[in-house]
Motif scaffolding. Structure first.
Motif: not given
Length: 542
Positions: A288-293, A424-430, A449-456
């Motif tokens: 697991e590599v967090p890309t979104i905080s 309600a919340y912000r998604t920022v780059r990790a 690598v598995v991508f679950t959204s465009s932002s990832t």
């Protein structure tokens, strides 16, 4: 005080009693370096956080969980003797705390459990023995090698050493050899000299029951050379006997579709659980590599106003489009001292089953979940139009991320509803992952690598660079595929439906087809990271 068998390595092989005692433990005395991470995995505990200041001083921030005591090695890094291990255990048990002595395999089988338990008895310390799955039986099972059959019902387990009289094993019973890697050449010669056929099948399995497992099959005559060529190293279990021939049809673990694949999971830690467990079930090694905080909105006043409006009956509906949205509203409720009763009379919509489950965990039930595609489009397809007779209020509360698209809002307005689209919340780059991980991504050391959204996709490329051309790219849907292609990646796998389960299954199908093609062509089964094309991947049109 409890002596607990940890099994041969796979945390899933811990007994129910072992897991229960670990959850209750104040102190865990370990035996192997991998025991602490195993316990953290079983108990879902985070790792300690290590920070380094400008002067190079390390500070370890402790996290909840038991205290870990090394019972396997001394301060000098050398393995402790059985007597010294017993002293460590007795010292911890005398503290009056709940102590678990975690031992490799089974505490009373080829382990120091009997000596340590006798030391506890001498010190008048009550103890419990919790058997564990022994590597002597588990590793052959994971290699697809049964130890007995209906025609061969005898088996002998031998700890190899200089004093073993191999002439007593000249018959055809199955032999399970422990600690045989270094001396396998001399052992094989001794067995042949004792009367064993030189062509007797042999299987040697390294790091069994883990996704690093490797098995070499050979004969007594050739096993030393074959094991050396394959670079088999301890720990390994060796099986000698005709039962090894059954591996061709019974090998089930090493033939999993993604066995040994190192798969990058670029998600937030909170989101990665089901995806990671699904990949492991197919033999993969997820990383697991967090890309979104996920962070609170910069201006909380809009959210505060919406929650007050919800309590005052301003809305007919609340629509949750993610688990994070449920979490954000729930945290705001807790901040105000509210609970689920404030939803009385309010209709609740969820974008999919996962979001509905998060709502259910709050003690609520979603009134609307898409019957078809689990997405904003699927939610709109089932959303009822506003009826000024049946609906006393025409307003919808929509708590979402700051980067959410406007499609859902536009669709609800077209249906006659008014929307309070609230951040309600912000998604920022990790922050970027460590340098070794970035290097592994760029040089093709990940198999997929598995991508679950465009932002990832955008965030992974932004913080770590493009995955190597040899890496299999798997995406959850068309929008994510388009983003991947825009970033110069060729999409190899796309889930037929936008769900984590379908994404994992699609990648497993890809791995199975790839494996079958290699076997049919008579080629060795390799991983994508073993075969690196010289040219970088170029995007192709879908």
């Amino acid at each position: 005080m409890a002596f607990v068998g940890s099994g041969p390595g796979d945390p899933d092989l811990l007994t129910v009693r072992a897991a229960s005692l670990l959850r209750e433990a104040d102190v865990v005395v370990t035996e192997l370096p991998e025991h602490e991470p195993m316990v953290r995995t079983v108990l879902a505990l985070p790792e300690p956080v290590v920070t380094v200041d400008e002067d190079g001083n390390e500070t370890v921030t402790e996290v909840p969980g038991p205290e870990f005591i090394d019972g396997g090695f001394g301060d000098d890094g050398q393995p402790l003797t059985h007597a010294n291990r017993a002293k460590v255990v007795v010292k911890q048990a005398k503290r009056g705390l709940r102590v678990v002595r975690l031992m490799n395999g089974d505490p009373f089988l080829y382990a120091s459990g009997p000596e340590e338990a006798q030391a506890c008895a001498k010190a008048q310390i009550a103890f419990e023995i919790v058997p564990g799955v022994s590597s002597a039986t588990a590793v052959p099972a994971y290699a697809g090698v049964p130890l007995t059959t209906k025609t061969n019902r005898e088996v002998a387990v031998v700890t190899c050493g200089e004093k073993v009289d191999w002439s007593q094993y000249a018959d055809n019973r199955t032999l399970v050899l422990l600690s045989a890697v270094g001396g396998i050449g001399d052992i094989a010669k001794a067995l042949i000299a004792a009367g064993r056929n030189a062509n007797t099948p042999v299987a040697m399995t390294q790091t069994g029951t883990t996704t690093n497992q490797r098995t070499v099959t050979s004969t007594l005559e050739n096993i030393a050379a074959d094991a050396r060529a394959a670079r088999i190293a301890p720990p390994a279990i060796t099986v000698v006997g005709d039962v090894v021939n059954l591996r061709d049809t019974l090998s089930w673990f090493e033939t999993k579709p993604l066995f040994g694949w190192r798969v990058l999971v670029p998600r937030t830690k909170e989101q990665a659980g089901s995806l990671t467990s699904g990949l492991r079930s197919y033999g993969a090694v997820p990383e697991e590599v967090p890309t979104i905080s996920v962070e609170p909105p910069r201006n909380p006043q809009q959210m505060d106003k919406a929650v007050r409006g919800l309590v005052e009956g301003r809305y007919e509906w609340i629509a949750f489009t993610s688990v994070n949205a449920v979490k954000a509203v729930r945290e705001k409720f807790e901040e105000y001292g509210l609970d689920a009763r404030a939803f009385s009379g309010l209709k609740i919509a969820a974008v999919g089953d996962k979001t509905a489950a998060a709502i259910a965990a709050w003690g609520l039930r979603a009134d609307l979940v898409p019957s078809g595609e689990q997405s904003a489009a699927g939610l709109l397809a089932d959303w009822p139009p506003y009826d000024d007779v049946l609906d006393p209020i025409n307003r919808v509360f929509l708590p979402r991320a700051d980067i959410a698209t406007e499609n859902l809002v536009a669709g609800l307005i077209d249906l006659g509803w008014e929307c309070d689209d609230v951040t309600a919340y912000r998604t920022v780059r990790a922050t970027p992952p460590p340098a070794p991980t970035r290097d592994a991504i760029k040089t093709g050391k990940f198999d997929a690598v598995v991508f679950t959204s465009s932002s990832t996709v955008r965030n992974l490329v932004g913080i770590a660079g493009k995955p190597h051309a040899s890496t299999v790219i798997a995406v959850i849907g068309p929008a994510t595929a388009k983003t991947a292609e825009e970033h110069g990646l060729r999409v190899d796998v796309m889930a037929p439906n936008p769900s984590v389960e379908d994404l994992v299954e699609s990648l497993a199908d890809f791995g199975a087809a790839r494996r079958a093609a290699l076997v049919e062509a008579g080629q060795p089964v390799t991983k994508p990271s073993d075969r690196k094309p010289s040219a970088r991947r170029k995007a192709t049109s879908s």
